[in-house]
Write a protein that holds these residues in place. Structure first.
Motif, mmCIF file in Angstrom:
data_model
loop_
_atom_site.group_PDB
_atom_site.id
_atom_site.type_symbol
_atom_site.label_atom_id
_atom_site.label_comp_id
_atom_site.label_asym_id
_atom_site.label_seq_id
_atom_site.Cartn_x
_atom_site.Cartn_y
_atom_site.Cartn_z
ATOM 1 N N LEU A 422 -10.756 -18.702 87.326
ATOM 2 C CA LEU A 422 -11.565 -17.718 88.037
ATOM 3 C C LEU A 422 -12.825 -17.368 87.244
ATOM 4 O O LEU A 422 -13.919 -17.241 87.810
ATOM 5 C CB LEU A 422 -10.733 -16.452 88.295
ATOM 6 C CG LEU A 422 -9.582 -16.597 89.301
ATOM 7 C CD1 LEU A 422 -8.766 -15.316 89.376
ATOM 8 C CD2 LEU A 422 -10.119 -16.958 90.687
ATOM 9 N N LEU A 423 -12.684 -17.218 85.932
ATOM 10 C CA LEU A 423 -13.843 -16.873 85.099
ATOM 11 C C LEU A 423 -14.903 -17.971 85.149
ATOM 12 O O LEU A 423 -16.099 -17.689 85.326
ATOM 13 C CB LEU A 423 -13.399 -16.646 83.654
ATOM 14 C CG LEU A 423 -12.628 -15.353 83.364
ATOM 15 C CD1 LEU A 423 -12.060 -15.379 81.948
ATOM 16 C CD2 LEU A 423 -13.529 -14.133 83.540
ATOM 17 N N CYS A 424 -14.471 -19.212 85.013
ATOM 18 C CA CYS A 424 -15.429 -20.323 84.976
ATOM 19 C C CYS A 424 -15.989 -20.670 86.349
ATOM 20 O O CYS A 424 -16.958 -21.433 86.452
ATOM 21 C CB CYS A 424 -14.783 -21.557 84.358
ATOM 22 S SG CYS A 424 -14.478 -21.382 82.585
ATOM 23 N N SER A 425 -15.388 -20.138 87.405
ATOM 24 C CA SER A 425 -15.956 -20.340 88.739
ATOM 25 C C SER A 425 -17.124 -19.396 89.003
ATOM 26 O O SER A 425 -17.866 -19.579 89.969
ATOM 27 C CB SER A 425 -14.873 -20.129 89.806
ATOM 28 O OG SER A 425 -14.465 -18.764 89.844
ATOM 29 N N VAL A 426 -17.308 -18.400 88.126
ATOM 30 C CA VAL A 426 -18.428 -17.445 88.261
ATOM 31 C C VAL A 426 -19.657 -18.042 87.569
ATOM 32 O O VAL A 426 -19.616 -18.321 86.359
ATOM 33 C CB VAL A 426 -18.058 -16.090 87.618
ATOM 34 C CG1 VAL A 426 -19.239 -15.122 87.716
ATOM 35 C CG2 VAL A 426 -16.819 -15.512 88.284
ATOM 36 N N PRO A 427 -20.759 -18.252 88.284
ATOM 37 C CA PRO A 427 -21.950 -18.875 87.682
ATOM 38 C C PRO A 427 -22.450 -18.174 86.422
ATOM 39 O O PRO A 427 -22.830 -18.831 85.455
ATOM 40 C CB PRO A 427 -22.987 -18.803 88.809
ATOM 41 C CG PRO A 427 -22.173 -18.799 90.068
ATOM 42 C CD PRO A 427 -20.947 -18.018 89.725
ATOM 43 N N ALA A 428 -22.423 -16.855 86.425
ATOM 44 C CA ALA A 428 -22.928 -16.114 85.262
ATOM 45 C C ALA A 428 -22.095 -16.417 84.011
ATOM 46 O O ALA A 428 -22.644 -16.547 82.907
ATOM 47 C CB ALA A 428 -22.914 -14.615 85.552
ATOM 48 N N VAL A 429 -20.788 -16.546 84.176
ATOM 49 C CA VAL A 429 -19.914 -16.866 83.043
ATOM 50 C C VAL A 429 -20.190 -18.278 82.549
ATOM 51 O O VAL A 429 -20.301 -18.524 81.342
ATOM 52 C CB VAL A 429 -18.428 -16.710 83.441
ATOM 53 C CG1 VAL A 429 -17.517 -17.196 82.317
ATOM 54 C CG2 VAL A 429 -18.111 -15.264 83.786
ATOM 55 N N ARG A 430 -20.305 -19.223 83.482
ATOM 56 C CA ARG A 430 -20.597 -20.607 83.096
ATOM 57 C C ARG A 430 -21.916 -20.705 82.338
ATOM 58 O O ARG A 430 -22.012 -21.371 81.305
ATOM 59 C CB ARG A 430 -20.659 -21.515 84.329
ATOM 60 C CG ARG A 430 -19.330 -21.775 84.978
ATOM 61 C CD ARG A 430 -19.359 -23.054 85.801
ATOM 62 N NE ARG A 430 -20.417 -23.066 86.789
ATOM 63 C CZ ARG A 430 -20.320 -22.525 87.998
ATOM 64 N NH1 ARG A 430 -19.184 -21.924 88.352
ATOM 65 N NH2 ARG A 430 -21.310 -22.584 88.852
ATOM 66 N N HIS A 431 -22.942 -20.043 82.849
ATOM 67 C CA HIS A 431 -24.252 -20.085 82.189
ATOM 68 C C HIS A 431 -24.205 -19.475 80.810
ATOM 69 O O HIS A 431 -24.837 -19.973 79.870
ATOM 70 C CB HIS A 431 -25.284 -19.377 83.062
ATOM 71 C CG HIS A 431 -25.560 -20.073 84.363
ATOM 72 N ND1 HIS A 431 -26.038 -19.424 85.480
ATOM 73 C CD2 HIS A 431 -25.388 -21.378 84.716
ATOM 74 C CE1 HIS A 431 -26.157 -20.288 86.463
ATOM 75 N NE2 HIS A 431 -25.771 -21.471 86.038
ATOM 76 N N SER A 432 -23.451 -18.388 80.645
ATOM 77 C CA SER A 432 -23.371 -17.741 79.332
ATOM 78 C C SER A 432 -22.642 -18.649 78.330
ATOM 79 O O SER A 432 -23.027 -18.736 77.161
ATOM 80 C CB SER A 432 -22.662 -16.396 79.437
ATOM 81 O OG SER A 432 -21.304 -16.553 79.865
#
Length: 438
Positions: A422-432
């Motif tokens: 779920l965390l890595c499906s969020v674009p902001a988390v992936r970009h960070s």
């Protein structure tokens, strides 16, 4: 005459009871395996990428909880009916996670030596950090919410292996190894040829490892003995047959349903293993309800810590960004780890699988000793720490000796993967994460 007749009757009765027990085991285990295959096909048909076995685990646990609320006797009947299957799975649990460990040498080929050293440093240091964070977070949250710890329900332990079993598997191994070596032209060297002796070597290695003295098993876990046994046998057969160890390892885990190897047979049980965790979770339902806050919060915090600490350490030690991203889900079970890295471009999926297995290997070998040194003594903290830091292999290693910790291992095992996905499906988390990794 009367005494002789009485003895014969008792003997017949014992044999009859043995047959009933075997049929009970086959039926209960067969139902769990059928459920796993049914869910797997349904999820494939509707294109759901989430592991069907995890859904099955939570589904069975929910059904048991509903029955426990409205019709407790039904829940008890279900638990008793599936108990033989659960004990069989508990007895052999580590073996089902070994195949990926056996073929690990094939996964790390092509990785530069310098990068390999950095990756090993991240995996070992990250495992210890994740173990500590998960365990101490659970205890800290428990103190904050002021939840008093109560004793866990006693859980039965699997029976040790008998000499008869060890010698039987030894005979099967020798017979199948010699047959495969002496008649290569008649049978052809392929996965089917190697399957019997590689399967026997895996099982026999686990049996031998399980029988080692306790002080040796603290630093040389039966899982290590099991994987090493299969690898050495593959090495010996590859040398004697002149086919090479890589070819034999390729026959061990083919990932082709029409031509399965020994590893494929063992991994067929993995979905059933995960579903069976629901019964252990239900047995500890009082603790699960009572400590739900610390369980869920510690898993979320440890998942965040694992992802971001891996990215930070990778940047600090100068690991290539693509390799850093490839090992981000090191604490998550393989199926979900591969799903997570698919969110990123240019990753090395083979390295992801290798990092997950290496993390589990470290956890399997040292988790119990390290938990003792960290003074994490209760089954909740120990189970959460083991599974959050070393997923299935850590779960298998700890629960084999501490079945009371299995339910909490199972919960953390599942929720860590779900939270990471779920965390890595969020674009902001992936970009960070990409930004931190460089």
């Amino acid at each position: 005459m009367v005494k002789s007749t009485s003895n014969e009757d008792e003997s017949v009765s014992v044999r009859f009871q043995s047959v009933i027990k075997i049929l009970h085991l086959l039926l209960s285990l067969g139902i769990i395996m059928a459920m796993d295959k049914f869910l797997e096909r349904v999820f494939v048909a509707v294109a759901i990428k989430f592991p069907s076995a995890l859904f099955g685990m939570f589904f069975v646990f929910s059904i048991l909880m509903i029955f426990d609320s409205v019709l407790p006797s039904a829940a008890t009947i279900l638990i008793n009916f599936f108990e033989p299957a659960n004990m069989f799975i508990q007895r052999w649990l580590p073996v089902f996670y070994v195949p990926l460990l056996v073929v690990l040498p094939l996964s790390v080929k092509g990785i530069p030596a310098a990068s390999g050293v950095k990756i090993c440093f991240i995996i070992v240091g990250g495992w210890l950090a994740s173990l500590s964070v998960a365990g101490y977070t659970a205890i800290t949250i428990r103190k904050i919410v002021k939840t008093e710890m109560i004793a866990a329900e006693p859980m039965p332990k699997a029976s040790p292996f008998s000499k008869f079993e060890v010698w039987s598997w030894t005979g099967m191994f020798l017979a199948s190894f010699i047959s495969a070596f002496l008649y290569p032209t008649a049978l052809g060297t392929n996965a089917r040829t190697c399957l019997p002796f590689l399967l026997a070597a895996t099982v026999l290695g686990y049996m031998v490892g399980s029988g080692l003295p306790s002080d040796i098993k603290m630093v040389f876990h039966p899982i290590i003995c099991c994987g090493l046994s299969a690898y050495l046998v593959a090495l010996a057969f590859g040398y004697l047959s002149k086919s090479g160890v890589d070819a034999v390892l390729g026959y061990y885990l083919t990932k082709v349903s029409s031509n399965p190897g020994a590893g494929d047979i063992l991994m067929e049980f993995l979905g059933s293993v995960i579903i069976s965790f629901a019964f252990s979770m239900f047995k500890q339902r009082k603790l699960v309800k009572r400590h739900a806050t610390e369980i869920f919060l510690s898993v979320i915090i440890s998942s965040l810590f694992s992802l971001y600490s891996t990215a930070i350490i990778g940047r600090l030690v100068g690991l290539e960004p693509t390799l850093t991203i490839s090992i981000l889900p090191r604490c998550i079970t393989v199926a979900l780890a591969l799903s997570i890295v698919s969110f990123f471009e240019g990753v090395n999926a083979s390295l992801t699988g290798a990092a997950v297995i290496l993390t589990g290997l470290v956890g399997a070998n040292f988790v119990q000793a390290m938990l003792d040194k960290l003074r994490l003594n209760d089954p909740i903290a120990r189970g959460l720490a083991a599974a959050s830091s070393s997923h299935g292999l850590g779960t298998a290693a700890l629960s084999a000796k501490e079945p009371e910790a299995l339910p909490f291992c199972a919960i953390a095992y599942a929720l860590t993967g779900i939270t990471g996905s779920l965390l890595c499906s969020v674009p902001a988390v992936r970009h960070s994460l990409l930004l931190i990794a460089g």
